[in-house]
Design an enzyme around this catalytic site. Sequence first.
Site, PDB file in Angstrom:
ATOM      1  CG  HIS A 137      -1.275  -5.533  -2.944  1.00 28.75           C
ATOM      2  ND1 HIS A 137      -0.565  -4.474  -3.446  1.00 28.75           N
ATOM      3  CD2 HIS A 137      -0.718  -5.801  -1.729  1.00 28.75           C
ATOM      4  CE1 HIS A 137       0.371  -4.112  -2.586  1.00 28.75           C
ATOM      5  NE2 HIS A 137       0.297  -4.915  -1.534  1.00 28.75           N
TER       6      HIS A 137
ATOM      7  CD  GLU B 202      -4.968  -3.089  -6.102  1.00 25.00           C
ATOM      8  OE1 GLU B 202      -4.707  -1.890  -5.975  1.00 25.00           O
ATOM      9  OE2 GLU B 202      -4.688  -3.937  -5.217  1.00 25.00           O
TER      10      GLU B 202
ATOM     11  CB  CYS C  49       1.249  -0.700  -4.889  1.00 21.66           C
ATOM     12  SG  CYS C  49       1.270  -2.411  -5.493  1.00 21.66           S
TER      13      CYS C  49
ATOM     14  CB  CYS D  27      -1.368  -3.483  -8.133  1.00 22.45           C
ATOM     15  SG  CYS D  27      -1.455  -4.597  -6.711  1.00 22.45           S
TER      16      CYS D  27
END
Length: 148
Positions: free
Chosen positions: A80, A82, A108, A111
Site C-alpha cells: 500500500h 501508506e 485500510c 495501514c
Amino acid sequence: MKEKRPSWHEIFMEHALVASKRSTCLKHKTGAVLVLNNHIIATGYNGAPSKLKHCAATGCMQERDDVRPEERPGLCRAVHAEMNCLIQAAKHGHSVNGGYLYVNHPPCPMCAKLMVNAGISRVYYSGGDLDKTTADILQEADVSLIKL
C-alpha cells in the site's frame, strides 16, 4: 484579479495524487505523502515490491482467485501507498514521529495500525468511504483523521 494561493493541505494532497500516477495496481491508483513541519519526507504509491513483477504482468491475484480484498488482504501483490511512505522514510533515515500523512484513498486497518506505531499524528484523506475499523483504530490512538 489575484489568483488564490493553494493551502498546504491542497498542495500535499496534490502531491499524493501525482504519486498515485506511479501506481502499478490494476484496481486502485493510490498515492501518499508523509509531511513533517510542512516538508515532504517521503512519498509512496501502491504496487508490487521492488524487484517483483508488476500486477500488469502477472494479473490481479484477487481477481484470479475471485476474492474480495477484505477477505484475504495478504493475497494482494501490492504494497500500500501508506506502507511505502513509511518504508521510504525509514530507508532514508527520516523520523516520521508527529508527522502528517496525506493519501488520496481512505487507509485500510493494517495501514492505520502501522501509522499509529510510526507516530503519525494526523491523516488527511480523500476519495471514498472510510472503513469503520480504520476510524476506530485511529480514534483510539488519538490520531486525527480528516477527510479533504
